[in-house]
Scaffold this active site. Sequence first.
Site, PDB file in Angstrom:
ATOM      1  N   LYS A 119       0.026   8.750  10.661  1.00 36.03           N
ATOM      2  CA  LYS A 119       1.412   8.965  11.098  1.00 36.03           C
ATOM      3  C   LYS A 119       1.603  10.367  11.673  1.00 36.03           C
ATOM      4  O   LYS A 119       2.434  10.569  12.571  1.00 36.03           O
ATOM      5  CB  LYS A 119       2.389   8.708   9.950  1.00 36.03           C
ATOM      6  CG  LYS A 119       2.393   7.249   9.451  1.00 36.03           C
ATOM      7  CD  LYS A 119       2.820   6.244  10.500  1.00 36.03           C
ATOM      8  CE  LYS A 119       3.094   4.866   9.890  1.00 36.03           C
ATOM      9  NZ  LYS A 119       3.440   3.854  10.884  1.00 36.03           N
ATOM     10  N   SER A 176       7.289   5.811  12.400  1.00 35.05           N
ATOM     11  CA  SER A 176       6.439   6.792  11.721  1.00 35.05           C
ATOM     12  C   SER A 176       6.724   6.756  10.213  1.00 35.05           C
ATOM     13  O   SER A 176       7.027   5.698   9.654  1.00 35.05           O
ATOM     14  CB  SER A 176       6.688   8.176  12.343  1.00 35.05           C
ATOM     15  OG  SER A 176       5.801   9.114  11.813  1.00 35.05           O
TER      16      SER A 176
END
Length: 289
Positions: free
Chosen positions: A176, A158
Amino acid sequence: MTSLDKSFVENSAWKADLFKGKVIFVTGGAGTICRVQTEAMVLLGANAAIIGRNPDKTTKAAKEIEQLRPGSKVLGIGNVDVRDINSIVGAVEKTVNELGRIDFVIAGAAGNFIADFNHLSSNAFKSVISIDLLGSFNTAKACFDQLRKNKGSIIFVSATLHYYGVPFQSHVGAAKAGVDALSNALAVELGPLGIRSNCIAPGLIDGTEGFARLAPPGGAPLEDKIPLQRLGTARDIAESTVYLFSPAASYVTGTIQVVDGAAWHIGSYMGDLYPSVVKQQNGDPNSKL
Ligand code: COA
């Protein structure tokens, strides 16, 4: 050239055969961060399949990683686009046929560039959402049967861009944020099946394509803006990866492991460039930059 070598095993907290008999499947495994994550897992006993779009780059990286540990097997599977579920299902089948199983998955394939909202087309936004978010979903989906069978574990790569508003990154921040939500939901849904799901959120990692693309203009040193006073290294991400896949993290799921020296707590790295850089991108003739 590999970034790690056998000194990673000799001078680390981890046992040499920690992942013996296990197999890891990594999308984006020829890129800097995911490659070093793979290197660490292979050095600690795992076999691996790395998946990418570019066949030459992927095959070359796999061969180099395989040299790290005698007897290891590392497949390089090119011509795979994580946006296409059939493409990734094919890579999973090849991995299971050749390496026997999949225990660990890293959903690391990502696309990024700097673009202000005014110049970001709908198709550009869609491209990044499709690679980062849909691609992560496709990876988990394609590996699900193996993860269920082997009570496996997945790590999504992420970012910290969506913890606050980062200019010129609306596409990646949105993607993300979705990746974090996906991982959290899977941790809850798949926990009863024995599958763990976590995210790693790297900060500014030296020597990566992402850093080269995203470092702010002007060349000012960033180290002293980071609480731990240095840029991150791919090895920092590899160490977190090993921890999250190891039995030491057997009760850890649904978490987001931020590996950034506490940088995001300080806020945007754009500093004095904000807001002039935004005005300039939007064609403000009075912008000072
Ligand atoms: N600024 C603004 N728009 C951009 C852009 C940029 N720097 N780069 C690409 N785009 C736009 C394109 O113009 C296109 O939009 P359009 O059809 O409206 O013109 C759209 O994004 C898709 O571009 P395309 O090149 O067709 O997509 P792709 O699927 O081949 O590539 C990207 C995907 C755009 C994410 C590309 O940057 C990529 O492949 N990245 C992979 C590697 C990477 O980003 N690594 C860093 C990891 S942190």
